[in-house]
Design a protein around this motif. Structure first.
Motif, PDB file in Angstrom:
ATOM      1  N   GLY A 174      23.829   5.942 -14.385  1.00 41.31           N
ATOM      2  CA  GLY A 174      24.597   6.822 -13.518  1.00 41.31           C
ATOM      3  C   GLY A 174      23.791   7.631 -12.533  1.00 41.31           C
ATOM      4  O   GLY A 174      24.360   8.423 -11.778  1.00 41.31           O
ATOM      5  N   ARG A 175      22.464   7.435 -12.467  1.00 35.51           N
ATOM      6  CA  ARG A 175      21.637   8.202 -11.538  1.00 35.51           C
ATOM      7  C   ARG A 175      20.757   7.257 -10.720  1.00 35.51           C
ATOM      8  O   ARG A 175      20.326   6.216 -11.211  1.00 35.51           O
ATOM      9  N   TRP A 176      20.498   7.685  -9.461  1.00 39.15           N
ATOM     10  CA  TRP A 176      19.679   6.870  -8.563  1.00 39.15           C
ATOM     11  C   TRP A 176      18.201   7.195  -8.745  1.00 39.15           C
ATOM     12  O   TRP A 176      17.815   8.364  -8.752  1.00 39.15           O
ATOM     13  N   HIS A 177      17.395   6.130  -8.885  1.00 40.44           N
ATOM     14  CA  HIS A 177      15.946   6.283  -9.070  1.00 40.44           C
ATOM     15  C   HIS A 177      15.221   5.516  -7.972  1.00 40.44           C
ATOM     16  O   HIS A 177      15.484   4.324  -7.753  1.00 40.44           O
ATOM     17  N   LEU A 178      14.305   6.198  -7.286  1.00 37.87           N
ATOM     18  CA  LEU A 178      13.475   5.550  -6.274  1.00 37.87           C
ATOM     19  C   LEU A 178      12.573   4.536  -6.951  1.00 37.87           C
ATOM     20  O   LEU A 178      11.887   4.857  -7.927  1.00 37.87           O
ATOM     21  N   GLU A 179      12.559   3.302  -6.444  1.00 37.90           N
ATOM     22  CA  GLU A 179      11.797   2.228  -7.065  1.00 37.90           C
ATOM     23  C   GLU A 179      10.681   1.743  -6.141  1.00 37.90           C
ATOM     24  O   GLU A 179      10.825   1.753  -4.909  1.00 37.90           O
ATOM     25  N   PRO A 180       9.564   1.295  -6.706  1.00 40.17           N
ATOM     26  CA  PRO A 180       8.535   0.657  -5.882  1.00 40.17           C
ATOM     27  C   PRO A 180       9.104  -0.584  -5.197  1.00 40.17           C
ATOM     28  O   PRO A 180       9.948  -1.292  -5.760  1.00 40.17           O
ATOM     29  N   LEU A 181       8.654  -0.854  -3.995  1.00 36.50           N
ATOM     30  CA  LEU A 181       9.178  -1.997  -3.251  1.00 36.50           C
ATOM     31  C   LEU A 181       8.944  -3.305  -3.995  1.00 36.50           C
ATOM     32  O   LEU A 181       9.751  -4.235  -3.897  1.00 36.50           O
ATOM     33  N   ALA A 182       7.861  -3.380  -4.751  1.00 35.96           N
ATOM     34  CA  ALA A 182       7.557  -4.606  -5.490  1.00 35.96           C
ATOM     35  C   ALA A 182       8.583  -4.883  -6.587  1.00 35.96           C
ATOM     36  O   ALA A 182       8.687  -6.017  -7.055  1.00 35.96           O
ATOM     37  N   GLU A 183       9.346  -3.852  -7.003  1.00 37.44           N
ATOM     38  CA  GLU A 183      10.346  -4.029  -8.051  1.00 37.44           C
ATOM     39  C   GLU A 183      11.723  -4.397  -7.505  1.00 37.44           C
ATOM     40  O   GLU A 183      12.635  -4.699  -8.270  1.00 37.44           O
ATOM     41  N   VAL A 184      11.877  -4.357  -6.192  1.00 40.60           N
ATOM     42  CA  VAL A 184      13.176  -4.643  -5.590  1.00 40.60           C
ATOM     43  C   VAL A 184      13.399  -6.158  -5.594  1.00 40.60           C
ATOM     44  O   VAL A 184      12.518  -6.920  -5.189  1.00 40.60           O
ATOM     45  N   PRO A 185      14.561  -6.645  -6.044  1.00 43.12           N
ATOM     46  CA  PRO A 185      14.835  -8.085  -6.004  1.00 43.12           C
ATOM     47  C   PRO A 185      14.647  -8.654  -4.601  1.00 43.12           C
ATOM     48  O   PRO A 185      14.962  -7.992  -3.606  1.00 43.12           O
ATOM     49  N   THR A 186      14.150  -9.877  -4.532  1.00 43.36           N
ATOM     50  CA  THR A 186      13.778 -10.482  -3.254  1.00 43.36           C
ATOM     51  C   THR A 186      14.922 -10.463  -2.253  1.00 43.36           C
ATOM     52  O   THR A 186      14.741 -10.085  -1.085  1.00 43.36           O
ATOM     53  N   LEU A 187      16.121 -10.869  -2.667  1.00 42.74           N
ATOM     54  CA  LEU A 187      17.229 -10.941  -1.722  1.00 42.74           C
ATOM     55  C   LEU A 187      17.759  -9.564  -1.358  1.00 42.74           C
ATOM     56  O   LEU A 187      18.230  -9.366  -0.237  1.00 42.74           O
ATOM     57  N   VAL A 188      17.705  -8.613  -2.271  1.00 41.14           N
ATOM     58  CA  VAL A 188      18.102  -7.245  -1.937  1.00 41.14           C
ATOM     59  C   VAL A 188      17.186  -6.700  -0.852  1.00 41.14           C
ATOM     60  O   VAL A 188      17.641  -6.135   0.152  1.00 41.14           O
TER      61      VAL A 188
ATOM     62  N   GLU B 158       0.826  -1.210   0.000  1.00 41.38           N
ATOM     63  CA  GLU B 158       0.000   0.000   0.000  1.00 41.38           C
ATOM     64  C   GLU B 158       0.861   1.261   0.000  1.00 41.38           C
ATOM     65  O   GLU B 158       0.555   2.232  -0.700  1.00 41.38           O
ATOM     66  N   THR B 159       1.928   1.282   0.789  1.00 41.39           N
ATOM     67  CA  THR B 159       2.792   2.470   0.806  1.00 41.39           C
ATOM     68  C   THR B 159       3.631   2.574  -0.466  1.00 41.39           C
ATOM     69  O   THR B 159       4.215   3.613  -0.748  1.00 41.39           O
ATOM     70  N   ARG B 160       3.729   1.483  -1.188  1.00 43.61           N
ATOM     71  CA  ARG B 160       4.298   1.400  -2.542  1.00 43.61           C
ATOM     72  C   ARG B 160       5.816   1.595  -2.594  1.00 43.61           C
ATOM     73  O   ARG B 160       6.537   0.685  -2.948  1.00 43.61           O
ATOM     74  N   ASP B 161       6.333   2.788  -2.282  1.00 44.64           N
ATOM     75  CA  ASP B 161       7.763   3.031  -2.499  1.00 44.64           C
ATOM     76  C   ASP B 161       8.549   3.213  -1.197  1.00 44.64           C
ATOM     77  O   ASP B 161       9.706   3.624  -1.224  1.00 44.64           O
ATOM     78  N   HIS B 162       7.934   2.946  -0.051  1.00 41.15           N
ATOM     79  CA  HIS B 162       8.672   3.016   1.207  1.00 41.15           C
ATOM     80  C   HIS B 162       8.031   2.077   2.228  1.00 41.15           C
ATOM     81  O   HIS B 162       6.839   1.787   2.163  1.00 41.15           O
TER      82      HIS B 162
ATOM     83  N   GLY C  92      12.974   5.919  10.840  1.00 36.29           N
ATOM     84  CA  GLY C  92      11.956   6.331   9.879  1.00 36.29           C
ATOM     85  C   GLY C  92      11.703   5.282   8.821  1.00 36.29           C
ATOM     86  O   GLY C  92      11.615   4.086   9.111  1.00 36.29           O
ATOM     87  N   ASN C  93      11.628   5.709   7.568  1.00 32.95           N
ATOM     88  CA  ASN C  93      11.265   4.829   6.459  1.00 32.95           C
ATOM     89  C   ASN C  93      12.478   4.104   5.884  1.00 32.95           C
ATOM     90  O   ASN C  93      13.614   4.554   6.005  1.00 32.95           O
ATOM     91  N   VAL C  94      12.195   2.992   5.208  1.00 29.14           N
ATOM     92  CA  VAL C  94      13.201   2.287   4.421  1.00 29.14           C
ATOM     93  C   VAL C  94      12.805   2.437   2.955  1.00 29.14           C
ATOM     94  O   VAL C  94      11.658   2.178   2.582  1.00 29.14           O
ATOM     95  N   LEU C  95      13.773   2.873   2.123  1.00 33.97           N
ATOM     96  CA  LEU C  95      13.526   3.085   0.698  1.00 33.97           C
ATOM     97  C   LEU C  95      14.608   2.383  -0.108  1.00 33.97           C
ATOM     98  O   LEU C  95      15.693   2.096   0.404  1.00 33.97           O
ATOM     99  N   PHE C  96      14.313   2.162  -1.386  1.00 28.75           N
ATOM    100  CA  PHE C  96      15.271   1.495  -2.268  1.00 28.75           C
ATOM    101  C   PHE C  96      15.397   2.282  -3.567  1.00 28.75           C
ATOM    102  O   PHE C  96      14.395   2.662  -4.174  1.00 28.75           O
ATOM    103  N   HIS C  97      16.636   2.520  -3.970  1.00 24.95           N
ATOM    104  CA  HIS C  97      16.934   3.204  -5.229  1.00 24.95           C
ATOM    105  C   HIS C  97      17.749   2.274  -6.113  1.00 24.95           C
ATOM    106  O   HIS C  97      18.566   1.487  -5.624  1.00 24.95           O
ATOM    107  N   ARG C  98      17.543   2.402  -7.421  1.00 31.05           N
ATOM    108  CA  ARG C  98      18.307   1.624  -8.391  1.00 31.05           C
ATOM    109  C   ARG C  98      19.147   2.576  -9.238  1.00 31.05           C
ATOM    110  O   ARG C  98      18.697   3.654  -9.603  1.00 31.05           O
ATOM    111  N   LEU C  99      20.377   2.149  -9.547  1.00 29.95           N
ATOM    112  CA  LEU C  99      21.271   2.948 -10.372  1.00 29.95           C
ATOM    113  C   LEU C  99      20.953   2.705 -11.844  1.00 29.95           C
ATOM    114  O   LEU C  99      21.078   1.589 -12.340  1.00 29.95           O
ATOM    115  N   VAL C 100      20.524   3.752 -12.525  1.00 31.87           N
ATOM    116  CA  VAL C 100      20.177   3.669 -13.941  1.00 31.87           C
ATOM    117  C   VAL C 100      20.912   4.781 -14.666  1.00 31.87           C
ATOM    118  O   VAL C 100      20.687   5.961 -14.403  1.00 31.87           O
TER     119      VAL C 100
END
Length: 685
Positions: free
Chosen positions: A521-535, A441-445, A511-519
């Motif tokens: 050369g730049r960091w992009h905030l990703e939805p939690l559902a897109e984060v690899p399971t082990l990461v 529900e919170t999607r990206d955090h 506070g919150n936990v967030l995940f960014h992916r390097l694309v």
């Protein structure tokens, strides 16, 4: 002398700060600064033509400055003044630095500007070197320069050592040469050049010890510059060379400074999977007459002494008397071996999130590999789990419970428990963190571990231990009221972030936990559902550890101390639902209880280990280790218990909580024997 407006504008641009030199759109920035429109070819060419006059003016100004700046290399390219600039640099710098300038002068203006930005500031100042090693490797001529420069530096210190060049303390290289050699070392370390270890070993020994009996060094500056480069791009061989010069240098302050740097270098090596597995296994067997010294690593590193087949309790007197330096060296060696085992274990843990399998086969025959569970692709898409690297010639990866069925996980945990297998880190009993509906529900955090009050000093120590980076919190000494702690995963392709802020002096609020992916050369905030399971799982596991260990609910004294708001938080958190780490603790206890002498007095519930004493019945929370007493759930404060579980095998003990729970259980099962008045008063109240 005043500059013209156009020259002033060009100077301001070159003196500015770009956020990422390897992605700076140089031509576009220069064109815009000079009044042109990027993207319009004819206008750009015309604008660049208009730069010649102000560039010549600015170049002249830069060449008259006592502090030579690499910006002059940029303006020289615009002004067609390379020869004049080269001559000025040759007057001011040593031959190694001039050779680097010659390489840079062979590049176009854009590349020169990137180089000047990466090595920001005067030649004699500290450069900013983030990502420089990787970037320089792609530029024409620089890899060849790096090797030639380091060979020239090694030859120079060798000449100093034999007296061909007069010795002057800290004068073997000028500051410009030191900076150039630092960039050369970074490039070679980043590329893991096969020629570097032997060359670097000779260079470090040459700069660290005077050819006389003096306590000075030929170049303390270059020694520390190389150490900083190794911190950026560590290799086992470079660390070994630094440790060797730490032992042989005569300067009293150098070993202390290197020791501080090693604390950062060793964890950095654990994150560099492509080279970390080259660490030596550390095993040693050395004879001293009828006695033998053995360094074994099965338990993490131990030095023992033997007479034939008999293990001795201490160093034999004859060995201590006849070989004191060897005994000292072996004691230092076992400490190094222990650190190497910690580093190797951290590297193996970090490899869980690697996008491609690291070179695990380098560990074949290593005792650390024999205590781990591995998966082998015995046929396409079919993986089989085994202890040790015993299946040859097929792809291999580490086993992780997130990729296994519940039945398989239980079976491996039983193997580890029954064999009393001491794994180098928690593998069979590793927690798994999956996405929850609330996080969908919170999607990206994620707020799973938010709003916990934690001891900030302890939290900072855990950040460092687990490879997270953060600024210092606090409105003093340049600190911050709020900050992000970050860790790179998957070889730097993913970044996990934990936000946290200052709660009070000495305490922080998570506070919150967030995940960014390097694309690109730049960091992009990703939805939690897109984060690899082990990461996702490994990052959340770290955050669970941070909260579990540093939360004030882990301190039983908070029941009575502190302001009411914190006591309320303590009461609600001390006996809350179990986090995954505590759930694993519960499972381990279910396996251990039948083997305990107090098993008939213990029962497990969903959150508690219930212990029946003669005076009261006690409920020990499996998360906080805090205690409630039946029948009215009165709180029992015990700061520490006896070590009654000594000799009991624990399959893991990452945070000390499992041992603490067992210690309290043994104490309370025999509550009539307790004599501590601070406890007996509570039992009879």
């Amino acid at each position: 002398m005043h500059l013209s407006p156009l020259a002033e504008r060009l100077l301001r641009l070159l003196d500015g700060s770009a956020p990422d030199p390897t992605h700076w759109p140089v031509r576009s920035q220069l064109t815009t600064a000079m009044g042109g429109r990027p993207g319009d070819g004819p206008v750009v060419d015309q604008t660049w033509g208009n730069m010649v006059a102000p560039a010549r003016e600015l170049t002249g100004r830069l060449l008259r400055d006592d502090r030579l700046s690499f910006a002059a290399l940029v303006t020289a390219g615009l002004a067609d003044m390379d020869a004049e600039v080269r001559a000025r640099f040759a007057e001011a710098l040593g031959p190694i630095a001039v050779a680097e300038v010659d390489v840079v002068l062979g590049w176009d203006v854009e590349s020169r500007a990137l180089f000047a930005e990466a090595a920001r500031g005067p030649v004699f100042a500290e450069p900013r070197l983030t990502g420089l090693g990787e970037w320089l490797g792609g530029l024409p001529g620089y890899p060849a320069f790096a090797r030639a420069a380091l060979e020239q530096a090694e030859a120079r210190v060798a000449a100093i050592q034999v007296g061909e060049i007069p010795y002057r303390a800290d004068k073997a290289f000028d500051p410009g040469e030191t900076r150039a050699l630092g960039r050369a070392v970074r490039l070679a370390l980043h590329r893991d050049e096969p020629w570097l270890p032997a060359l670097l070993d000779g260079l470090l020994r040459g700069v660290a010890v005077a050819p006389t009996d003096a306590r000075t060094l030929p170049s303390q500056a270059l020694l520390f510059e190389i150490a900083r480069a190794v911190e950026d791009h560590p290799t086992p061989e470079a660390i070994s060379s630094l440790r060797a010069v730490r032992r042989c240098t005569r300067h009293a302050g150098v070993p202390k400074q290197l020791d501080r740097m090693f604390k950062r270098i060793e964890p950095a090596l654990a994150e560099r999977l492509e080279v970390a597995f080259r660490l030596p296994d550390g095993r040693v067997r050395q004879a001293f007459g009828d006695h033998t010294a053995v360094i074994s690593i099965e338990g993490g590193g131990e030095l023992s002494w033997w007479h034939g087949d008999k293990k001795l309790r201490s160093v034999p007197a004859a060995v201590r008397r006849e070989h004191p330096e060897a005994v000292k060296r072996l004691r230092e060696q076992v400490k190094l071996v222990q650190q190497q085992q910690v580093t190797l274990a951290r590297a193996l843990e970090a490899s869980y999130t690697a996008e491609k399998a690291p070179p695990y086969r380098q560990l074949e025959g290593h005792p650390i590999a024999e205590r781990l569970i591995w998966e082998f692709e015995v046929s396409p898409g079919v993986w089989r789990a085994e202890l040790g690297l015993g299946v040859p010639d097929v792809p291999v990866r580490q086993w992780h419970p997130a990729r296994a069925s519940v039945e398989e996980v239980r079976a491996w945990r039983e193997v580890v428990q029954s064999k009393e297998l001491r794994q180098p880190y928690k593998q069979a009993f590793r927690e798994v963190y999956l996405l929850t509906p609330a996080e969908e529900e919170t999607r990206d955090h994620s707020r799973r571990f938010a709003d916990h009050v934690v001891d900030y000093r302890r939290l900072r120590a855990l950040f460092k231990a687990r490879g997270w980076k953060s600024n210092y919190l606090g409105p003093w000494d340049g600190g911050f009221d709020g900050d992000d702690a970050r860790r790179l995963l998957a070889g730097g392709q993913w970044r996990a972030t934990l936000t946290h802020g200052l709660y009070d002096e000495g305490f922080a609020l998570t506070g919150n936990v967030l995940f960014h992916r390097l694309v690109e050369g730049r960091w992009h905030l990703e939805p939690l559902a897109e984060v690899p399971t082990l990461v996702f799982s490994e990052a959340m596991r770290d955050v669970d550890l941070f909260v579990g260990v540093s939360s004030i609910t882990a301190d039983p004294r908070w029941a009575e101390d502190g302001p009411e708001a914190l006591r309320t938080y303590w009461r609600s958190g001390s006996f809350a639902a179990l986090a995954p780490s505590a759930e694993i603790r519960r499972e381990v206890l279910s396996r251990l209880l039948p083997r305990l002498a107090i098993s008939d007095r213990c029962t497990l519930t969903d959150r508690f280990l219930v212990v029946r004493g003669d005076l009261r019945t006690y409920k020990i929370h499996l998360g906080s280790a805090n205690i409630l007493m039946e029948p009215n759930d009165a709180y029992l404060c015990i700061v520490a218990g006896r070590d009654s579980q000594a000799g009991l095998f624990l399959p893991f003990e990452e945070d000390g909580r499992l041992a603490l729970i067992l210690s309290k259980a043994f104490l309370l099962a025999d509550d009539t024997a307790i004599t501590d008045p601070s406890i007996t008063r509570q039992l009879r109240s």
